[in-house]
Design an enzyme around this catalytic site. Structure first.
Site, mmCIF file in Angstrom:
data_model
loop_
_atom_site.group_PDB
_atom_site.id
_atom_site.type_symbol
_atom_site.label_atom_id
_atom_site.label_comp_id
_atom_site.label_asym_id
_atom_site.label_seq_id
_atom_site.Cartn_x
_atom_site.Cartn_y
_atom_site.Cartn_z
ATOM 1 N N ASP A 166 1.042 -0.900 0.256
ATOM 2 C CA ASP A 166 -0.081 0.052 -0.067
ATOM 3 C C ASP A 166 1.240 1.673 0.161
ATOM 4 O O ASP A 166 1.785 0.446 0.422
ATOM 5 C CB ASP A 166 -0.810 -0.041 0.739
ATOM 6 C CG ASP A 166 -1.730 1.299 0.903
ATOM 7 O OD1 ASP A 166 -2.652 1.658 0.174
ATOM 8 O OD2 ASP A 166 -1.661 1.579 2.412
ATOM 9 N N GLU A 188 1.809 0.018 -4.764
ATOM 10 C CA GLU A 188 1.214 0.902 -5.423
ATOM 11 C C GLU A 188 1.425 2.369 -5.329
ATOM 12 O O GLU A 188 1.849 3.061 -4.520
ATOM 13 C CB GLU A 188 -0.240 1.315 -4.462
ATOM 14 C CG GLU A 188 -1.041 1.897 -4.719
ATOM 15 C CD GLU A 188 -2.119 2.592 -3.428
ATOM 16 O OE1 GLU A 188 -3.843 2.717 -3.725
ATOM 17 O OE2 GLU A 188 -1.770 2.207 -2.136
#
Ligand code: CA
Length: 614
Positions: free
Chosen positions: A329, A358
């Site tokens: 993340d 990400e």
């Protein structure tokens, strides 16, 4: 009689002494393994006043390298050399003078058989993304658990709906039958936050599955069952922040454990200052050290105790649960050197392990910076092999909604892919049309079934690792402007009292079944044709919103034709001769028709063709 009394009294005294040796409040990691590459183990111990205790371990093969007490008297960090240790359980004793005050029985388990060579996800896979709270409620008894700060409330779009691990296990066959081979599950770790706890991105315990999803053991079971069905589980991990209700926040291990500001400072979410050769330090600091949200304190990976904690935590989950991939993340928000270090540790421990980061930016020059192996201007190497292809995601969302133009329509796809030279390995990028953070793709194309089929053909046949968000197969729409709850609606049929069960063919509309069948056909074909995994991509400039490209390896050539027009088109294949040379016909996947290379083809409106050339 007296002797027996004495003996009994002695036993009672002895037991009392044992009872008086308490277990420290927190010991993390709670256990470890012998035979790991990572063999200097850091153990965090949290207990009031523990820093003055003397640590004693009497176990052959285990050496106490160092005991660190840094700032807070309630913490100890023990460093053990376990390079020679065999699987065992040993006592860690904490002494005050000669008196043992606390004892923790530490287990070093046997390393999981061949876990070093465990296979991970790659371009032969197709990933299904789901949010556990919104997928299926397999166990209504865990919806509300003792101590939980937020109760289940299905009427609140931003509340907990009760989905859980059992619900995922119950529908693994559904996912498998769609043709997917990997599942990215958004975070399952404890998020005991008072609000918005369902999304899972504010972790309050890094070593515990949220009891409302199940237990650690349930998670391990899920991974095992999935693996037996040919489905790989990708775990979502967050290094940038934790939840403000994490127990650390009541008693920080060090003052610099989190990045603290005089007044609340939010990250700018602007990633450019990290790569910008002209950037101002102020901008960099706000981006990297600002908080992701008021409830998400920014972890400071500059602190070596913390960075080691996070690296070990990842290894712990990979080893414990047997997962076959990690999704990182907010990768650019964490300190870049830490990410690089993390990636290196994972790669050393697990030879073939794949992690996907990400880095949410629309420009290949920016995203490519974060892919491992890129020779960057500043020498940076993230060691993260795979990234989400956000630039291509932007292109996909525009491409199928437009009339052709110099840069519009399907040319967006072509143009974006032409910048692949910037990536260390474009074939390892994850391709997707939407995810849990953005408006659903079906809504952006007005729930047009033909357009969605066309678009999915592209996602599943272009280079890279395809990913689809749950509910796309049901033409679920939902605009993020109306709140995240709208784009994360529960899967119909996931709850006992649901009136519609879209997991079953009979519970789906005709349009939904058209999409489901299209996905099944495509993914079945993809699985059987290695040229669609790592085969080369050769693309031709789209003319008049007709886009033709080839995926080929030494054994086969797949031709893909996308007609994004509202009317049929006639395709003359002469222009593609350099790719079709030596072939006479192509068998089309969806219609099962045979097309002759030498002839003109009629392309129906808003339709894709996938041909295996013969
Ligand atoms: Ca439940």
């Amino acid at each position: 009689m007296k002797k027996i009394f004495l003996l009994k009294a002695l036993i009672i005294c002895y037991s009392l002494q044992l009872f008086s040796q308490k277990v420290p409040q927190h010991v993390e990691p709670p256990f470890w393994w012998s035979g790991m590459v990572h063999n200097e183990l850091q153990i965090m111990v949290h207990e009031p006043g523990i820093s003055t205790a003397r640590v004693r371990i009497e176990q052959p093969g285990i050496i106490v390298n160092q005991v660190v007490s840094d700032q807070n008297p309630n913490y100890l960090f023990i460093y053990l050399d376990i390079s020679e240790a065999l699987p065992c359980t040993f006592k860690i004793e904490f002494l005050d003078g000669k008196k043992v005050k606390y004892v923790y029985k530490y287990e070093l388990m046997k390393r999981v058989e061949n876990s070093k060579n465990r296979m991970s996800f790659d371009a032969s896979d197709a990933i299904y993304l789901l949010m556990p709270d919104r997928f299926s409620n397999g166990d209504a008894t865990n919806d509300n658990m003792p101590g939980a700060l937020e109760l289940a409330d299905r009427s609140n779009p931003d509340g907990r709906h009760g989905g859980d691990i059992k619900g995922i296990i119950d529908h693994l066959d559904y996912i498998k039958e769609l043709g997917f081979t990997a599942i990215w599950i958004t975070p399952l770790l404890e998020n005991n936050q008072p609000q918005y706890s369902y999304h899972g991105y504010a972790i309050t315990n890094f070593y515990k599955i949220d009891p409302r999803f199940g237990s650690n053991e349930d998670y391990r079971k899920l991974v095992q069952i999935a693996q037996n069905k040919g489905l790989k589980i990708i775990q979502d991990m967050i290094f940038n922040h934790c939840g403000h209700k994490h127990w650390w926040l009541n008693d920080l291990p060090t003052s610099d454990w989190i990045n603290q500001w005089d007044e609340f400072t939010r990250t700018s979410y602007r990633m450019e200052p990290i790569v910008d050769p002209h950037s101002a330090k102020t901008d960099y600091n706000i981006m990297v050290k600002g908080w992701f949200d008021v409830n998400m304190p920014d972890l400071n990976q500059n602190n070596h105790l913390l960075s080691t904690y996070l690296i070990q935590n990842s290894i712990w989950w990979i080893e414990y649960a047997g997962i076959q991939g990690v999704r990182i993340d907010t990768q650019p928000f964490a300190k870049r050197e830490f990410i690089s270090d993390w990636g290196q540790h994972i790669a050393k421990e697990y030879t073939y392990f794949r992690t996907v980061g990400e880095a949410w930016m629309g420009i290949p020059a920016m995203v490519s910076y974060y892919q491992g192996g890129k020779s960057n201007h500043d020498g940076y190497n993230s060691n993260i092999p795979s990234l989400f292809d956000f630039p291509l995601y932007d292109a996909i969302r525009g491409a199928f909604n437009e009339k052709p133009g110099w840069n519009e329509g399907l040319l967006r796809l072509y143009n974006m892919l032409s910048q692949d030279f910037l990536y260390a390995d474009p074939y390892n990028l994850v391709v997707f049309p939407d995810n849990h953070d953005v408006s659903r793709i079906s809504g952006t194309i007005s729930k047009d079934v033909d357009k969605l089929k066309l678009l999915l053909t592209f996602v599943f046949t272009t280079r890279g690792i395809p990913m689809m968000y749950y509910g796309t197969e049901l033409l679920m729409d939902g605009n993020d402007q109306e709140g995240h709850g709208k784009i994360r609606l529960p899967f119909p049929g996931g709850w006992n009292d649901d009136k519609i069960n879209a997991f079953a063919t009979s519970g789906r509309t005709e349009d939904q079944n058209k999409i489901v069948n299209h996905i099944r056909t495509l993914l079945g074909f993809r699985k059987a044709n290695a040229a669609l995994h790592y085969g080369n991509l050769k693309q031709f400039i789209p003319h008049d919103n007709v886009y033709v490209y080839f995926r080929y390896d030494d054994n086969s050539t797949i031709m893909v034709v996308l007609n994004s027009n509202d009317e049929p088109r006639v395709l003359n294949t002469k222009r593609f001769a350099e790719a079709t040379n030596g072939f006479e016909t192509g068998i089309e996947l969806f219609s099962e028709q045979v097309f002759e290379i030498a002839k003109d083809w009629v392309l129906p409106a808003k339709t894709s063709m996938v041909l295996k050339l013969k």
